[in-house]
Design a protein around this motif. Structure first.
Motif, short mmCIF file in Angstrom:
data_model
loop_
_atom_site.label_atom_id
_atom_site.label_comp_id
_atom_site.label_asym_id
_atom_site.label_seq_id
_atom_site.Cartn_x
_atom_site.Cartn_y
_atom_site.Cartn_z
N GLY A 32 0.82 -1.21 0.00
CA GLY A 32 0.00 0.00 0.00
C GLY A 32 0.85 1.26 0.00
O GLY A 32 2.04 1.24 0.31
N ASN A 42 -5.60 2.81 -0.56
CA ASN A 42 -5.21 1.58 0.13
C ASN A 42 -6.41 0.67 0.40
O ASN A 42 -6.30 -0.56 0.29
CB ASN A 42 -4.49 1.91 1.44
N LEU A 68 -7.18 -1.02 -2.74
CA LEU A 68 -6.15 -2.01 -3.06
C LEU A 68 -6.37 -3.29 -2.25
O LEU A 68 -6.23 -4.40 -2.78
CB LEU A 68 -4.75 -1.43 -2.78
N LYS A 69 -6.74 -3.13 -1.00
CA LYS A 69 -7.03 -4.28 -0.15
C LYS A 69 -8.23 -5.07 -0.70
O LYS A 69 -8.21 -6.30 -0.73
CB LYS A 69 -7.30 -3.82 1.28
N VAL A 79 -7.19 -7.08 -3.72
CA VAL A 79 -6.53 -8.34 -3.33
C VAL A 79 -7.56 -9.45 -3.17
O VAL A 79 -7.38 -10.57 -3.66
CB VAL A 79 -5.71 -8.14 -2.03
N TYR A 126 -2.00 -8.14 0.69
CA TYR A 126 -1.86 -6.69 0.84
C TYR A 126 -0.93 -6.39 2.00
O TYR A 126 -1.08 -6.95 3.09
CB TYR A 126 -3.24 -6.07 1.09
N ASN A 160 0.30 -3.56 4.51
CA ASN A 160 -0.18 -2.28 5.02
C ASN A 160 0.97 -1.37 5.46
O ASN A 160 1.17 -1.12 6.65
CB ASN A 160 -1.14 -2.53 6.19
#
Length: 364
Positions: free
Chosen positions: A219, A252, A255-256, A259, A273, A275
């Motif tokens: 991220g 982020n 993006l998570k 995934v 992912y 962090n």
């Protein structure tokens, strides 16, 4: 009897080797490691480019034996991860790798690169995310040639780790640079993050189609806490710029979610992912727990708290580098990179990774 004596002899020799300090060389946990990203993990790909985004001069690399192109006083996160994964050497840059070297992996990262092709253009040449993926495709052709056939190469590549850390420059050197780019007038933070994720997914699917199966997606960090942003947008020079950090969190979160979607779409692949934002926030909130004393200024740079410009050629950096979270106006120090990499590899908290850390990804 003869068999018994032979076994005893072998055991005695092994004990002797251990006693004399001989070590049995362990293989890396994965056969190769491929890296995609920007200046946070660039290890020399920009050295030959016509670009302002270069770090091939002192004091960069002061704790690494000299400048290599790494935007750090020492190691980057991927250098530490290579060590943790058991590699004897750091992963070489695409710009200089050759021959059998590619079988241990390649670093394609390029400073100023973004998910969007125009990102970072004001800094000069850089290898965009799409360009890095094209370079990887070229590497795969070489792997097939070395290993003899596509099936053998596919079996080899599916066991490798792929870390991708993109998006920072799409904010730093695009969205939050309205004097150069129009994106902040064209997109809300929500729309912009979605645009980035859509483009990101296309490139990840391209990597998948060329053999990648174990992905760690890193991220975007807390850009609003960097010395550069503190110098420009913080009222007191210490409070992180929430306008920027909130946009980073939107990206982020998407993006998570990506995934999870990709894990559902590709049953034979594993996506996770990392962090980095959360780990970095923890470091800044609890610096003493990690041995840091300075969180809001750069060890090397000029201007307010070293945040206006990155290190100038020949400029002496601070002596107590391990106490600084930031090395220059934008990039973490070797000490901070080490913490981030260690928690990416072995999650300290359930929020550090989703759904697994890199040590687990290596074993899948």
């Amino acid at each position: 009897m003869e068999s018994y004596l032979r076994k005893c002899c072998l055991v005695s020799m092994f004990v002797l080797f251990i006693g004399l300090g001989f070590k049995v060389k362990a293989e890396p946990q994965v056969p190769c490691y491929f890296i995609f990203g920007d200046s946070l993990v660039d290890n020399g790909n920009n050295n030959r480019l016509t670009s302002i985004a270069r770090a091939d001069y002192f004091p960069y690399g002061i704790d690494f034996g000299g400048p290599t192109g790494r935007f750090s006083n020492g190691k980057t996160t991927v250098d530490v991860l290579a060590e943790l994964l058991g590699f004897d050497n750091y992963i070489p840059p695409y710009s200089s790798v050759s021959g059998q070297q590619i079988l241990q992996g390649v670093n394609y990262a390029s400073a100023a690169a973004g998910i969007r092709d125009e990102t970072g253009a004001q800094l000069g040449q850089r290898i965009t995310f799409s360009g890095q993926v094209e370079n990887y495709k070229n590497t795969v052709s070489q792997v097939v040639e070395i290993l003899g056939d596509e099936n053998t190469a596919a079996d080899y590549l599916k066991r490798c780790i792929y870390t991708i850390g993109m998006g920072s420059n799409d904010y730093l050197n695009n969205y939050f640079m309205p004097q150069v780019y129009a994106t902040s007038r064209q997109y809300s933070p929500e729309q912009y993050a979605q645009d980035l994720i859509t483009r990101y997914r296309e490139q990840l699917n391209a990597l998948y189609s060329y053999g990648a199966r174990k992905f760690a997606l890193v991220g975007v960090g807390a850009i609003g806490c960097s010395p550069n942003e503190l110098a420009q947008g913080s009222p007191d020079g210490t409070t992180c710029v929430e306008r920027i950090n909130s946009a980073n969190r939107i990206f982020n979160n998407k993006l998570k979610s990506l995934v999870q979607q990709l894990n559902n779409d590709h049953s034979d692949a594993r996506f996770t992912y990392i962090n980095a934002y959360g780990v970095f926030q923890d470091i800044i909130a609890n610096p003493s727990a990690y041995g840091f004393t300075v969180t809001n200024a750069a060890c090397c740079g000029v201007g307010r708290n070293g945040g206006q410009l990155t290190c100038l050629p020949g400029q002496p950096p601070c002596p107590n580098r391990n106490e600084y979270v930031f090395w220059d106006a934008f990039h973490p120090s070797d000490a901070a990179n080490t913490v981030i990499a260690q928690r990416s590899y072995n999650a300290q908290s359930s929020s550090d990774v989703y759904p697994y850390d890199i040590s687990q990804l290596a074993q899948l």
